[in-house]
Design a protein around this motif. Sequence first.
Motif, PDB file in Angstrom:
ATOM      1  N   ASN A  23       0.837  -1.198   0.000  1.00 40.74           N
ATOM      2  CA  ASN A  23       0.000   0.000   0.000  1.00 40.74           C
ATOM      3  C   ASN A  23       0.871   1.248   0.000  1.00 40.74           C
ATOM      4  O   ASN A  23       1.835   1.357   0.765  1.00 40.74           O
ATOM      5  N   ASP A  62      -0.014   5.393   0.064  1.00 41.66           N
ATOM      6  CA  ASP A  62      -0.963   6.496   0.017  1.00 41.66           C
ATOM      7  C   ASP A  62      -0.451   7.591  -0.912  1.00 41.66           C
ATOM      8  O   ASP A  62       0.771   7.786  -1.061  1.00 41.66           O
ATOM      9  N   ASN A 119       2.588  -0.013  10.287  1.00 36.33           N
ATOM     10  CA  ASN A 119       2.276   1.268   9.678  1.00 36.33           C
ATOM     11  C   ASN A 119       1.513   1.099   8.369  1.00 36.33           C
ATOM     12  O   ASN A 119       1.253  -0.007   7.902  1.00 36.33           O
ATOM     13  N   ALA A 120       1.163   2.226   7.747  1.00 35.05           N
ATOM     14  CA  ALA A 120       0.340   2.220   6.529  1.00 35.05           C
ATOM     15  C   ALA A 120       1.088   1.719   5.305  1.00 35.05           C
ATOM     16  O   ALA A 120       0.464   1.407   4.280  1.00 35.05           O
ATOM     17  N   CYS A 123       2.147  -1.030   4.449  1.00 29.53           N
ATOM     18  CA  CYS A 123       2.113  -2.472   4.671  1.00 29.53           C
ATOM     19  C   CYS A 123       2.214  -3.238   3.358  1.00 29.53           C
ATOM     20  O   CYS A 123       1.774  -2.774   2.304  1.00 29.53           O
ATOM     21  N   TRP A 171      -4.587  -4.805   0.770  1.00 27.26           N
ATOM     22  CA  TRP A 171      -5.807  -4.040   1.051  1.00 27.26           C
ATOM     23  C   TRP A 171      -6.910  -4.881   1.676  1.00 27.26           C
ATOM     24  O   TRP A 171      -8.038  -4.424   1.831  1.00 27.26           O
ATOM     25  N   TYR A 188      -7.414  -3.324   7.369  1.00 26.67           N
ATOM     26  CA  TYR A 188      -6.686  -2.128   7.785  1.00 26.67           C
ATOM     27  C   TYR A 188      -5.208  -2.495   7.947  1.00 26.67           C
ATOM     28  O   TYR A 188      -4.866  -3.607   8.348  1.00 26.67           O
ATOM     29  N   HIS A 189      -4.335  -1.520   7.669  1.00 31.45           N
ATOM     30  CA  HIS A 189      -2.901  -1.842   7.692  1.00 31.45           C
ATOM     31  C   HIS A 189      -2.452  -2.393   9.042  1.00 31.45           C
ATOM     32  O   HIS A 189      -1.579  -3.277   9.101  1.00 31.45           O
ATOM     33  N   ASN A 190      -3.021  -1.881  10.138  1.00 32.51           N
ATOM     34  CA  ASN A 190      -2.590  -2.364  11.453  1.00 32.51           C
ATOM     35  C   ASN A 190      -3.399  -3.550  11.953  1.00 32.51           C
ATOM     36  O   ASN A 190      -3.234  -3.996  13.085  1.00 32.51           O
ATOM     37  N   GLN A 196       5.944  10.166   5.714  1.00 30.71           N
ATOM     38  CA  GLN A 196       4.589  10.687   5.825  1.00 30.71           C
ATOM     39  C   GLN A 196       4.652  12.209   5.950  1.00 30.71           C
ATOM     40  O   GLN A 196       5.509  12.733   6.659  1.00 30.71           O
TER      41      GLN A 196
END
Length: 512
Positions: A112, A114, A162-163, A165, A178, A181-183, A202
């Motif tokens: 993933n 963002d 973390n995001a 992932c 996906w 959720y990443h966590n 980030q």
Amino acid sequence: MSGIDHVLLTRFNLPTGGLEGLVRAREGWLRERIDLFERYCAPSVAGQQDADVTWIVYLDPASPQWLLDRIAPYAEQGLLHPVLREVVGVPELREDIAALVPRSSDILLTTNLDNDDGLAVDFCARIAAAAKGAAPGRAALYATRGLVLADDGLFVLRDRHNAFCSVRESWHDPVTSWSEYHNELPRVMPTIELDGPPSWLQVVHTGNVSNRVRGRLVAPSAHRSRFAVPLEAREPTARELLVDRTVTSSARRLRDGGRATARRAGLRLLGKDGYAAAKAGLREARSTLHDGPTSLVNLCFHGIGEPGRELEPGEETYWIDRTTFAEILDLVRDRPDVRLSFDDANASDATIALPELLARGLTASFFVVAGRLDQPGSLTSDQVRQLHAAGMTIGNHGMTHCPWRGLGRLDQDREYVAAREAIAAVIGAPVHDAALPLGRYDRRVVDRLRTLDYRSVHTSDRRRAREGRWLQPRYSIHSGDTAAWVEQELLRPPSVAAHARGALVGTAKRWR
């Protein structure tokens, strides 16, 4: 086969709900986001070293043309594959990955990314090497250290889940990064955590869903060589570094620990979907409470007096008598926090409502069903022009008065676009506002209407609105309501519980 097939997955502006849906509802979100994408995300992918990766970027099919034009050069360069979809689940991901990724191995690795974040130059190489060397089977992978760039400086953060992932798995029936959720991935599969230097970036900005500084203050000069994007933060002094290490960063850790504990409890109690809706609703409720002086009461009328046409099932409950209508107008005539509107294009809008409004110096918005014009019992085209000439706002209520939720693209075009154009042709002026037939909507309705540049959209959510907000909740007046009841139940400030309950209902509609 040997090696690994690595895919980056980015949601650019897919229709979403929950807290992210509230953030995306801000005007200018897309323009801010494409600027961040071009400044941080795209250059960081282009700067990957010793890595062979395929990048899929998902966009809403209703994206404005200027956004698609900004994305096009990256596709032409071969950096990414733009894919237009309204919904992306596991079946769609499997289909797109199979079509776009040249399979060269038995292992699929999805990560993933963002659209406002960045990667260190060796991120993909490190993740791919770890995935290739891992034991067979599905596993989640995390590079645990990264950087957070904010106005206050640059911060190094260790975030185990973390995001950024990744999921390593077989090409056979993949679920991808996906799927949770990443966590939450460690809850459903084994996890591999990679320590080492910062591997991701980030950026804290006004459009963040989680818009806060985390981690420990560091000097940007120590990390610039690892990133192909600008780390534009000033060098902290020795004193600033000491204060942050001994005081400020500890306070941030305590805050983040409390948030994490509350989140885990919320997920266990409400589940993934319920937690997302509750979090967004509470955020909106807090904002509404802080904006007390600017709150509005939107009253919506439908029919007055005796209907002049055959009513739809249940529609009779929205018709009120002329005396009650006049008493409600007398009640609110000196209330600047009350706004009036009329739905359904009934003839009583012109024959009863307009004279009563003008007699009190009031204005209102009239949301017209285009397909009913010039039909018995409904407004004529001349009456709509009369309303417009009298200073009333004319808006769109669709072509056929069908619910807008669940419509396909052709039906959306008829209700959102063709009806609007027909009404504009009648009054000889643009139509900027819309009201949702039967009050039904979801995130797809909201997202499509936003792309059509409506100034405001009016709902039937029965809660207070805020001045200037794009989405305007309204209270529909029903048969049997009195002026005294309106004063007691609608015009008095609601309780905190009512605020929260109303915000949660609206959020759930936008999120679903």
